[in-house]
Design a protein around this motif. Structure first.
Motif, mmCIF file in Angstrom:
data_model
loop_
_atom_site.group_PDB
_atom_site.id
_atom_site.type_symbol
_atom_site.label_atom_id
_atom_site.label_comp_id
_atom_site.label_asym_id
_atom_site.label_seq_id
_atom_site.Cartn_x
_atom_site.Cartn_y
_atom_site.Cartn_z
ATOM 1 N N GLY A 15 0.787 -1.232 0.000
ATOM 2 C CA GLY A 15 0.000 0.000 0.000
ATOM 3 C C GLY A 15 0.817 1.277 0.000
ATOM 4 N N ARG A 16 0.118 2.388 -0.184
ATOM 5 C CA ARG A 16 0.759 3.713 -0.225
ATOM 6 C C ARG A 16 0.951 4.312 1.160
ATOM 7 N N ALA A 17 0.106 3.927 2.109
ATOM 8 C CA ALA A 17 0.166 4.437 3.487
ATOM 9 C C ALA A 17 0.093 5.963 3.526
ATOM 10 N N GLN A 18 -0.891 6.521 2.831
ATOM 11 C CA GLN A 18 -0.998 7.982 2.749
ATOM 12 C C GLN A 18 -1.227 8.640 4.107
ATOM 13 N N ARG A 19 -2.016 7.956 4.969
ATOM 14 C CA ARG A 19 -2.286 8.554 6.286
ATOM 15 C C ARG A 19 -1.073 8.488 7.223
ATOM 16 N N MET A 20 -0.058 7.701 6.823
ATOM 17 C CA MET A 20 1.195 7.664 7.594
ATOM 18 C C MET A 20 2.253 8.532 6.914
ATOM 19 N N GLY A 22 2.961 8.472 3.740
ATOM 20 C CA GLY A 22 3.589 7.773 2.621
ATOM 21 C C GLY A 22 4.734 6.863 3.008
ATOM 22 N N ILE A 23 4.984 6.701 4.307
ATOM 23 C CA ILE A 23 6.045 5.795 4.764
ATOM 24 C C ILE A 23 5.605 4.364 4.477
ATOM 25 N N ASP A 24 6.552 3.506 4.146
ATOM 26 C CA ASP A 24 6.248 2.094 3.906
ATOM 27 C C ASP A 24 5.882 1.449 5.241
ATOM 28 N N ILE A 28 7.843 0.304 9.382
ATOM 29 C CA ILE A 28 7.757 1.221 10.519
ATOM 30 C C ILE A 28 8.092 0.464 11.801
ATOM 31 N N PRO A 29 8.913 1.028 12.683
ATOM 32 C CA PRO A 29 9.248 0.329 13.930
ATOM 33 C C PRO A 29 8.026 0.173 14.844
ATOM 34 N N PHE A 30 7.848 -1.045 15.346
ATOM 35 C CA PHE A 30 6.802 -1.369 16.318
ATOM 36 C C PHE A 30 7.493 -2.201 17.390
ATOM 37 N N HIS A 31 7.555 -1.658 18.612
ATOM 38 C CA HIS A 31 8.349 -2.306 19.675
ATOM 39 C C HIS A 31 9.777 -2.583 19.179
ATOM 40 N N HIS A 32 10.354 -1.598 18.523
ATOM 41 C CA HIS A 32 11.765 -1.600 18.108
ATOM 42 C C HIS A 32 12.107 -2.558 16.973
ATOM 43 N N ALA A 54 4.863 -6.595 -2.070
ATOM 44 C CA ALA A 54 5.373 -5.233 -1.842
ATOM 45 C C ALA A 54 5.618 -4.558 -3.179
ATOM 46 N N ASN A 55 5.474 -3.236 -3.186
ATOM 47 C CA ASN A 55 5.679 -2.466 -4.421
ATOM 48 C C ASN A 55 6.842 -1.485 -4.334
ATOM 49 N N ARG A 56 7.535 -1.482 -3.208
ATOM 50 C CA ARG A 56 8.741 -0.660 -3.039
ATOM 51 C C ARG A 56 9.581 -1.306 -1.936
ATOM 52 N N ASN A 57 10.833 -0.830 -1.803
ATOM 53 C CA ASN A 57 11.766 -1.406 -0.816
ATOM 54 C C ASN A 57 11.857 -2.930 -0.933
ATOM 55 N N LEU A 58 11.862 -3.409 -2.166
ATOM 56 C CA LEU A 58 11.841 -4.854 -2.403
ATOM 57 C C LEU A 58 13.068 -5.547 -1.821
#
Length: 201
Positions: A15-20, A22-24, A28-32, A54-58
């Motif tokens: 996804g695009r994660a527009q509400r975040m 645009g971060i992939d 994203i770190p979750f509990h480090h 995935a569509n980026r950071n392959l």
């Protein structure tokens, strides 16, 4: 009964994660540690193999040691595009999907979806959850489906429709209602990330 080895887990991270911003989201770190690691940790014991959509950071996603597949159309057209790519690449007869931003997904997700599918010979079974008020909510990105649905989905997408629930209605499908609403909590904003980290610490 459908055996675990017949099921491939498809983690949706396209996804695009527009509400975040645009971060992939999967990274994203979750509990480090990256969010996707929590999803892999919970899904891996339930399936025979894993695919990551995935569509980026392959390259980054490929470090987890699983095949990484991209949507046919890289216009970030939503979960159904990820489903379609997964169904094409799936080496087994069944695929179960989970998004990369739901780190608390049920550890019995596959078991209960398989039981329902076997009971009714369904082509697709998706999860639903119940909120504290007793209302049931569909969780369609958590579903078990037969790989034979690939053609049906391609035809549906080719008509320009990307609504999951509309496709499900065309199929012999059913749902399993899970008691824990929090198991399907997903992260769309930085605030939701903080809230879920606190709740699961």
């Amino acid at each position: 009964m459908i055996s675990q080895t017949e099921i491939t887990g498809l983690i949706l991270a396209g996804g695009r994660a527009q509400r975040m911003g645009g971060i992939d989201k999967g990274l994203i770190p979750f509990h480090h540690r990256p969010l996707i690691e929590s999803v892999i940790h919970r899904l891996r014991p339930q399936v025979g193999s894993i695919l990551i959509n995935a569509n980026r950071n392959l390259e980054q996603y490929s470090t987890y040691g699983f095949p990484v597949i991209s949507d046919d159309d890289l216009s970030f057209s939503g979960p159904l595009a990820g489903f379609a790519a997964g169904l094409k690449a799936c080496p087994t007869e069944y695929v179960v999907t989970a998004p990369c931003d739901s780190p608390l997904l049920p550890t019995n997700l596959v078991e209960l979806l398989v039981t329902k599918m076997t009971e009714g010979s369904f082509d697709l079974v998706y999860a639903s959850s119940k909120d504290p008020a007793g209302k049931t909510w569909a969780q369609p990105v958590f579903c078990l489906m037969r790989v034979s649905l690939s053609k049906s989905l391609e035809e549906f997408i080719s008509l320009g429709d990307l609504k999951i629930d509309r496709w499900f209605k065309e199929l012999n499908s059913s749902t399993v209602v899970f008691d824990s609403e929090s198991a399907f909590a997903n992260i769309n904003t930085p605030e939701e990330l903080l809230t879920l980290e606190k709740a699961s610490s």
